[in-house]
Design an enzyme around this catalytic site. Structure first.
Site, PDB file in Angstrom:
ATOM      1  N   ASN A 261       0.748  -1.197   0.181  1.00 41.12           N
ATOM      2  CA  ASN A 261       0.118   0.011   0.151  1.00 41.12           C
ATOM      3  C   ASN A 261       0.809   1.414  -0.047  1.00 41.12           C
ATOM      4  OD1 ASN A 261      -2.263  -1.785   0.735  1.00 41.12           O
ATOM      5  ND2 ASN A 261      -1.119  -1.886   2.730  1.00 41.12           N
ATOM      6  N   GLU A 294       8.287  -5.121  -0.965  1.00 42.73           N
ATOM      7  CA  GLU A 294       7.337  -4.185  -0.886  1.00 42.73           C
ATOM      8  C   GLU A 294       7.828  -2.804  -1.174  1.00 42.73           C
ATOM      9  OE1 GLU A 294       4.658  -5.629  -0.879  1.00 42.73           O
ATOM     10  OE2 GLU A 294       5.448  -7.827  -0.046  1.00 42.73           O
TER      11      GLU A 294
HETATM   12  N1  PHE Z   1       1.047  -7.676  -3.566  1.00 44.00           N
HETATM   13  C1  PHE Z   1       1.794  -8.230  -2.348  1.00 44.00           C
HETATM   14  C2  PHE Z   1       2.959  -8.498  -2.769  1.00 44.00           C
HETATM   15  O1  PHE Z   1       3.698  -9.091  -3.538  1.00 44.00           O
HETATM   16  C3  PHE Z   1       0.943  -9.781  -2.150  1.00 44.00           C
HETATM   17  C4  PHE Z   1      -0.297  -9.796  -1.833  1.00 44.00           C
HETATM   18  C5  PHE Z   1      -1.341  -9.974  -2.672  1.00 44.00           C
HETATM   19  C6  PHE Z   1      -0.774  -9.453  -0.532  1.00 44.00           C
HETATM   20  C7  PHE Z   1      -2.668 -10.113  -2.191  1.00 44.00           C
HETATM   21  C8  PHE Z   1      -1.819  -9.419  -0.002  1.00 44.00           C
HETATM   22  C9  PHE Z   1      -3.009  -9.810  -0.853  1.00 44.00           C
HETATM   23  O2  PHE Z   1       3.785  -8.121  -2.521  1.00 44.00           O
HETATM   24 ZN    ZN Z   2       4.606  -8.135  -4.711  1.00 42.16          ZN
END
Ligand code: PHE
Ligand code: ZN
Length: 857
Positions: A261, A294
């Site tokens: 986020n 992240e």
């Molecule tokens: N986008 C997050 C990540 O890679 C993974 C994720 C997907 C977390 C769906 C929560 C829900 O790094």
């Molecule tokens: Zn990711």
């Protein structure tokens, strides 16, 4: 739950009817009845000419009020959202105001706004925002968010920069347009571990890691990893951070690893908290990698996001690739590469060979949560690694600079991604693009020819059929090759052979003697190399290859050959392999971490996959017995040298999580585990009692359990760590993972009956049920008890947390590879799951896809 599941197709993409120019959200937090007020500044989207109704996603919301430009309206409501007819909407920009009520306390799915130990927390990727308010919940709708949080809790966080706060409220403003899946909100009684960072161009950034009171002193490593990640992204990719604050929050109840986020990363607490007493060296390495992952999403995912969920690999493949590069720079690149490939084969090759196989960019899905897979992530990263190999370091750099230049602020596609490589390097990537659309792992066969001083390598590629894709076209495969002299000197250093046809030869001239080839160095492509090399050649490469990956790979291939012969032909453990491993284990010129990797035997599931690929039916019980026998033979062959290794590596130095120290601990523990098979665990018990770190404590305990000892130590561990959920997860997982095949299911049930088996917590669920699924011989035990216990728990979890239930269900994805008796048992469990009343769409899709493999074509 909807019964009729809708399949969504990439080909059906259309831009959204409206633009969301700004969003103002107000949250009045209360566990049972939170109010969410949303003001959406909407305008017709010029990309969709004509008048359109407004359709917003929304699930499980109680609509309290709805107004267009201040006038109350009554939209049409259904299970998936609301709709306002075109006639009821102005043709110019307008304001839509909604107020909804939700119950975070009752949210067990951990998607949307939920509570974890008194703290409010959100998870919106992929489609969780629609459980918070009515909104066009799709990544190509990007907007500026302002958030006001009203709550008595002391810490109130959202995306962007803080713009004001007072008793009972706080306001946040995110200047960067973003899709709703990057929205986040946290409220709780939290403590910060803080630091400051200055970007290359001088922007000061406040960094905070927020944790529950008492955990502040376990954040130092995560903070250090964050600062190194921020610096690395500036130095290597020229990417700077773009807000005044960067917040990370650790939460105990989380479905995945972590979430990127904007400005407010939310982490599963196990990937943040670390101290030498509670975290293993593997935990440290994972924390470093996930913090980096992240953080890197800020540019690859957030500033440039995905047009739709079919493009998930655009952000995930690239961000995994970037975190791999980072970890390789921080640690031993060779050791990291070996570990990446071990994980790729264990998870992605397994997926690619079974009923759940899908392309890196899927073309349809029912439930997007089911596509956060090893294929999208890990193979997605390997595809980028191949691109980089093909265009070279300079070409890669030019392409990435162009990508950030051209697409900053966009919701982009794989076509956009490949186009920047074409434009930056002048290459035609149309054939390369098959890596994104064709599922399945290519098999690469090699033939050699040596005549009149000319050495020729002829490669043939073929990809087995996968669900929905019976025919495959040849792909571009970069094959890194080096040639060695019979005396062990390298005569041709690594060069890249670019294979584009089904069958292709490459000639080498001017060689004095027939060389020994080292093929697919660094694992330059995610393929299965099918080369029946004689054991002497493998041993030769294990001893002499200058490419560290292939040096390890030679030993690994040899171990697999030996184990396969033990399983299939009752052969004894091969003395040649034992000698070759002994030579590496005691070679003090080699990195201890590398030696430890060479002592690790192939996993049982990996052996089953290998035997299946040979066209034979794997027998889990025989594989288990062979692996134990091989470890036993190795323990005998290494003899007293093991004791010496344990002594030599037992440093008194102060603990550091450095890769260097971790490598020494890994080798010592590998030696200890082998020794435990000979001395009944005497040294392991001593090591457990004197452990100075969790790595040693859990490693010694594992060695004891593996040798059939350790009951007292297990108890002592639980007495010591009963209050620490993350540490206790290791305790649960270790026992189940090492349980004898006939006992694993019973042990699982006994542990599941304990008061501290909090099965609604995803980490705890995975550490028990997931651990049984990962105990190969236990899960596939002929009694069928392994299958049954896992299915029972999936059915129990599904109504509460479908996402985690569906993920753990992939335990069954390998069922078609086994014998008829096991297949019948597994199939019956999958059918039982499908027949369950009220089954979630998530688990239904998985069970259906896995079962489809059993139907005659
Ligand atoms: N986008 C997050 C990540 O890679 C993974 C994720 C997907 C977390 C769906 C929560 C829900 O790094
Ligand atoms: Zn990711």
């Amino acid at each position: 739950m909807l019964d009729a599941q809708k399949t969504i197709h990439l080909a059906d993409y259309q831009p959204f009817t409206h633009l969301v120019e700004r969003v103002d959200l107000t949250f009045r937090l209360a566990p049972g009845a939170t109010r969410v007020l949303a003001r959406l500044h909407l305008a017709p989207n010029p990309a969709r000419p004509g008048r359109h109704p407004l359709r917003l996603d929304g699930e499980g919301l109680r609509l309290v009020a709805c107004a267009v430009d201040g006038q109350a309206v009554a939209p049409a409501l259904d299970d998936g959202g609301l709709a306002i007819a075109a006639e009821d909407l102005p043709e110019a920009p307008f304001l839509l105001e909604t107020e909804v009520e939700i119950a975070p306390e009752a949210n067990t799915a951990l998607e949307g706004l939920y509570m974890s130990k008194g703290m409010y927390c959100t998870q919106c990727e992929a489609e969780g925002f629609r459980k918070i308010t009515y909104y066009p919940d799709r990544p190509d709708v990007m907007s500026r968010f302002k958030v006001r949080i009203e709550s008595d809790l002391p810490v109130l966080l959202s995306n962007g920069n803080p713009v004001g706060s007072g008793p009972g409220w706080a306001e946040w403003d995110d200047p960067w347009p973003k899709p709703a899946y990057l929205f986040a909100l946290v409220a709780g009684d939290l403590r910060a571990h803080s630091a400051k960072f200055a970007t290359a161009s001088g922007r000061p950034v406040d960094l905070h890691i927020w944790v529950r009171p008492g955990d502040e002193d376990r954040c130092a490593y995560a903070m250090d990893s964050l600062i190194r990640s921020m610096r690395w992204d500036e130095e290597v990719y020229g990417r700077e951070y773009d807000l005044d604050v960067f917040n990370i929050v650790a939460v105990d109840d989380f479905n995945m690893g972590a979430m990127e986020n904007k400005g407010l990363n939310i982490f599963n607490s196990r990937y943040v908290l670390a101290s030498p007493e509670t975290a293993t060296d593997d935990d440290y390495a994972r924390i470093e990698a996930i913090i980096a992952h992240e953080y890197f999403h800020n540019w690859t995912g957030n500033r440039i996001t995905c047009r739709d969920w079919f493009q998930l690999c655009l952000k995930e493949g690239l961000t995994v690739f970037r975190d791999h590069q980072f970890s390789g720079d921080m640690r031993s690149a060779a050791v990291r590469r070996i570990e990446e490939v071990v994980a790729l084969r264990a998870r992605q090759f397994r997926e690619d060979a079974g009923p759940l196989a899908h392309p890196v960019r899927p073309e349809s899905f029912v439930e997007i949560n089911n596509f956060y897979t090893a294929t999208v992530y890990e193979k997605g990263s390997e595809v980028i690694a191949m691109l980089k190999t093909l265009v070279g370091d300079q070409g890669y750099k030019r392409a990435l600079d162009l990508y950030f230049d051209r697409h900053d602020g966009d919701a982009a596609t794989i076509e956009d991604w490949l186009k920047v490589f074409e434009d930056a390097t002048g290459r035609d990537l149309s054939q390369f693009k098959l890596w994104y659309s064709q599922a399945g792992t290519p098999r690469l066969q090699v033939a050699e020819d040596w005549q009149d001083g000319v050495y020729t390598l002829t490669f043939t590629q073929a990809t087995p059929p996968t669900p929905g894709q019976p025919e495959k076209a040849p792909r571009v495969i970069p094959i890194n090759v080096g040639l060695l002299n019979p005396n062990g000197d390298e005569v041709v250093p690594t060069i890249m052979l670019e294979m584009t046809q089904e069958r292709q030869s490459f000639r080498f001239e001017g060689l004095a003697a027939r060389p020994v080839p080292s093929i697919l160095r660094g694992f330059s492509a995610p393929v299965v190399l099918e080369r029946d090399a004689p054991p002497e050649e493998r041993a030769f490469l294990l001893a002499h290859d200058t490419d560290p990956f292939n040096k390890w790979e030679a030993g690994r291939a040899l171990a697999k050959d030996v184990m396969a012969a033990m399983v299939l032909q009752d052969a004894p453990p091969s003395p040649a392999w034992l000698d070759a491993v002994a030579a590496v284990a005691f070679d003090e010129g080699l990195d201890p971490a590398f030696r430890a990797l060479c002592l690790r035997l192939p996993a049982e599931d990996d052996m089953a996959q290998t035997i299946h690929a040979m066209g034979r039916i794997p027998d889990p019980a025989r594989i288990h017995a062979a692996r134990r026998a091989l470890a036993g033979a190795l323990a005998i062959r290494l003899g007293e040298g093991l004791v010496q290794l344990c002594r030599d590596l037992d440093e008194g130095a102060e603990f550091s999580p450095s890769a260097e120290q971790a490598g020494r601990r890994a080798l010592r523990l590998a030696a200890l585990a082998l020794l435990a098979r000979r001395d009944g665990g005497k040294l392991a018990a001593e090591a457990f009692a004197g452990a100075r770190s969790m790595t040693e404590e859990i490693g010694a305990l594992a060695a004891l359990l593996d040798a059939g000892q350790g009951a007292a130590e297990l108890q002592a561990f639980a007495d010591r760590w009963g209050g620490d959920a993350n540490v206790m997860d290791k305790w649960f997982a270790l026992q189940v993972g090492l349980a004898a095949p006939g006992e694993a299911a019973d042990l699982t049930e006994r542990l599941a009956a304990r008061a501290d088996f909090d099965w609604k917590n995803p980490n705890r669920f995975r550490s028990v049920v997931g651990a049984l699924a990962a105990n190969h011989a236990g899960f596939h035990h002929l009694s069928g008890r392994g299958y049954r216990v896992v299915a029972d728990w999936l059915l129990r979890l599904d109504p509460l947390n479908p996402q985690t239930a569906a993920r753990v269900s992939t335990a069954f994805e390998t069922w078609p590879r086994y014998d008829a008796a096991r297949r019948r048992l597994a199939q019956a469990e999958l059918e039982r799951i499908l027949a369950a009343p009220g089954l979630s769409g998530d688990l239904r899709e998985m069970a259906e896809r896995m079962l489809a493999a059993g139907q005659p074509a």
